[in-house]
Design a protein around this motif. Structure first.
Motif, short mmCIF file in Angstrom:
data_model
loop_
_atom_site.label_atom_id
_atom_site.label_comp_id
_atom_site.label_asym_id
_atom_site.label_seq_id
_atom_site.Cartn_x
_atom_site.Cartn_y
_atom_site.Cartn_z
N PHE A 82 -2.84 1.14 -4.06
CA PHE A 82 -2.12 -0.13 -3.94
C PHE A 82 -1.25 -0.33 -5.17
O PHE A 82 -1.61 0.05 -6.29
CB PHE A 82 -3.11 -1.28 -3.78
CG PHE A 82 -3.91 -1.19 -2.51
CD1 PHE A 82 -3.44 -1.75 -1.34
CD2 PHE A 82 -5.11 -0.51 -2.49
CE1 PHE A 82 -4.16 -1.65 -0.17
CE2 PHE A 82 -5.85 -0.41 -1.32
CZ PHE A 82 -5.37 -0.98 -0.16
N ASP A 129 0.85 -1.19 0.00
CA ASP A 129 0.00 0.00 0.00
C ASP A 129 0.88 1.23 0.00
O ASP A 129 2.10 1.14 -0.09
CB ASP A 129 -0.96 -0.01 1.20
CG ASP A 129 -0.23 -0.11 2.54
OD1 ASP A 129 1.00 0.14 2.57
OD2 ASP A 129 -0.87 -0.45 3.54
N THR A 153 -8.87 -4.75 1.87
CA THR A 153 -8.33 -3.43 2.18
C THR A 153 -8.84 -2.93 3.53
O THR A 153 -10.01 -3.15 3.87
CB THR A 153 -8.70 -2.43 1.08
OG1 THR A 153 -10.13 -2.34 1.00
CG2 THR A 153 -8.16 -2.88 -0.26
#
Length: 209
Positions: A92, A65, A86
């Motif tokens: 990402f 991330d 997530t």
């Protein structure tokens, strides 16, 4: 009921079309390529990748991330799947890196096929139907429910972003207004000081009374 079936069929066709969409590219030896995508909070992300065989070459896959947290990593990746959920709205990054010892001569580029799905696309409704013993119509209704929820969440996020942008614009306008008033006050003060200074200077030179 007929309208519902038509809508369900349209949604089903949409999922079929989206499920076969994949990304294919070539990765030169001793290089690195990354793909980035913004994904909302609490969204399931699944992916499937396949790399062509390449002698004297090892390719690594890493998904991170924006904070650098590793969500998935695979060394000497050839073929596999990954999945994660997530925790927040973020950017990402999926990176493939090719490594090869020096002096191996000319090595052709490695072909990479990547298929990523997220949200409603990533859910396996066939498995859900088996576990919960759902009928075909119930499965379609579940898809429509999840799709509706996804759309509502997207609109809620867009509304939140619009409110944040509006607050930012209002704050910027307020600061610009205050800065303009401050600049005008400074100019007026400077002009007044210049008038009195010049008046006193001319009086000192006895040019005016």
């Amino acid at each position: 009921m007929a309208r519902l079936r038509v809508l369900s069929l349209s949604i089903s066709l949409l999922f079929v079309v989206q499920s076969v969409v994949s990304i294919s590219f070539y990765l030169p030896v001793r290089s690195r390529k990354c793909l980035r995508e913004e994904i909302h909070k609490d969204v399931l992300v699944t992916g499937e990748y396949e790399l062509s065989e390449q002698p004297n070459t090892k390719s690594n896959l890493k998904i991170t991330d924006s904070s650098g947290h590793i969500l998935y990593v695979k060394e000497d990746a050839t073929k596999g799947k990954f999945a994660f959920t997530t925790e927040d709205y973020d950017m990402f990054e999926v990176c493939f890196e090719s490594k090869s010892p020096m002096g191996t001569g000319r090595v052709p580029d490695q072909q990479i096929n990547l298929d990523m799905k997220h949200g409603v696309e990533a859910k396996n409704y066939e498995e859900i139907a088996k576990v919960e013993k759902l009928k075909p119509l119930e499965v379609e209704l579940r898809r429509l429910e999840d799709l509706s929820e996804s759309i509502v969440n997207d609109f809620a996020y867009m509304k939140k972003r619009e409110e944040e942008m509006r607050d930012t614009n209002e704050s910027t306008n307020t600061r610009v207004l205050y800065f303009s008033i401050f600049s005008m006050c400074c100019l007026i003060g400077l002009a007044t000081w210049q008038v009195f200074y010049l008046r006193r200077f001319f009086k000192a030179k006895k040019l005016i009374e």
